[in-house]
Design an enzyme around this catalytic site. Structure first.
Site, PDB file in Angstrom:
ATOM      1  N   ARG A   1       0.902  -1.064  -0.115  1.00 48.85           N
ATOM      2  CA  ARG A   1       0.165   0.062  -0.325  1.00 48.85           C
ATOM      3  C   ARG A   1       0.778   1.071   0.225  1.00 48.85           C
ATOM      4  NH1 ARG A   1      -0.744   3.270   4.580  1.00 48.85           N
ATOM      5  NH2 ARG A   1       0.268   1.590   6.597  1.00 48.85           N
TER       6      ARG A   1
ATOM      7  N   ARG B   1      -6.670  -7.545   9.978  1.00 47.02           N
ATOM      8  CA  ARG B   1      -5.858  -9.193   9.718  1.00 47.02           C
ATOM      9  C   ARG B   1      -7.141 -10.186   9.278  1.00 47.02           C
ATOM     10  NH1 ARG B   1      -3.880  -7.080  14.592  1.00 47.02           N
ATOM     11  NH2 ARG B   1      -1.822  -5.433  14.563  1.00 47.02           N
TER      12      ARG B   1
END
Length: 322
Positions: free
Chosen positions: A92, A147
């Site tokens: 990212r 997550r």
């Protein structure tokens, strides 16, 4: 040759315009060329999207003359090779925009977007990737929703994603795990779910079943963001963060410099004796880039950069034969 003499780190000389100090980047090897992509110099700030190429023979860096659709600058990215093609997924930028799946043809020096993040696998960073002769495997990582413990495969021939059963309650969603494929089984080692994890799980690609693996011997402390690679039927792990910093990703926690080997048949760990001379041992580190490479005719673990105990990014390259 004595075990001590065999188990030494060697500093690899670097010439040319290389990636410099960085962490959370990715490294992979095709033939005698090492490819490096992504990373951060300061926490959560991406650097560039150049594809750096290191020649293991001349020990010189250059920037690939890449064409096509390249991933945007990112960190927390992974990549693996199949044949002469590199597959890069995820990562990212500082706005939490995620990359999809890209390939890079090392013969044609061309990028190709294979699976946009909007249409394929949900974007993520700090996941792990591994491969066999036909499939790229992606496990875990940090998505926009947190997550995950999902396992996917991308068939590079059929050009499609396959979703496997998730890890289940025993295998928590995590970032920074080790992921290794050994003889038809995908091994998930350790990681971080808010706490450091020391568990191991194995997915059998043939039966489609997950198993929680109990090991013995010199079991490594729990850790995340560390190199994990295959050497025959063994899994080799190095370094990583054993305890997080109070500032989490903004700081450097307790970092390891140890090497361990797991025999996937006996399930016994061995802590590898470090025969490197004092003063020449590489710094403990986590968030480094790594790959299996052949240097001077010997196969081993190649490591570049990473975060140091002082929270400064490293720019060295070290090699340790198996």
């Amino acid at each position: 040759m004595s075990p001590v003499a065999e188990n030494k780190w060697v500093k690899v000389g670097q010439k040319g315009s290389g990636p410099g100090p960085r962490s959370s980047h990715a490294l992979t090897v095709v033939g005698d060329k090492v490819y490096c992509f992504g990373g951060e110099l300061k926490p959560t700030i991406h650097i560039d999207n150049d594809l750096y190429v290191f020649d293991l023979q001349t020990q010189e860096w250059s920037i690939a003359p890449a064409t096509g659709d390249a991933p945007f600058p990112c960190f927390g990215v992974s990549m693996v090779p199949i044949g002469t093609t590199i597959y890069v997924y995820g990562g990212r930028d500082d706005t939490r925009r995620y990359n999809g799946l890209y390939s890079y043809d090392t013969l044609r020096n061309k990028w190709e977007l294979l699976s946009p993040v909007e249409e394929g696998l949900p974007g993520r960073s700090y996941h792990s990737m591994a491969c066999d002769d036909r499939n790229v495997y992606v496990f875990g990582g940090v998505t926009a929703k947190g997550r995950v413990n999902t396992l996917h495969g991308y068939d590079v021939v059929g050009r499609k994603w396959v979703e496997y059963p998730a890890g289940g309650e025993a295998c928590k969603g995590r970032g920074g795990p080790g992921l290794v494929v050994v003889e038809g089984k995908v091994w998930v080692l350790f990681g971080f779910d808010g706490n450091k994890l020391g568990d191991i799980h194995c997915f059998d690609l043939g039966s489609g079943q997950w198993t929680t693996v109990e090991t013995t011997g010199d079991v490594p402390p729990a850790r995340s963001v560390f190199p994990a690679v295959r050497s025959g039927k063994q899994i080799v792990v190095y370094g990583g963060e054993e305890e997080p910093h109070e500032l989490m990703h903004m700081g450097a926690g307790k970092l390891s410099g140890e090497v361990y080997r797991l025999d996937t048949e006996t399930l016994v760990w061995e802590k590898v004796v470090d025969g490197t001379e004092e003063g020449k041992k590489p710094s403990p580190r986590g968030w480094c880039a790594f790959a299996v490479a052949v240097k001077d005719g010997e196969e081993g673990l190649l490591v570049h950069g990473g975060n140091s105990p002082t929270n400064e990014r490293l720019d060295d390259m070290v090699f340790r034969r198996f």
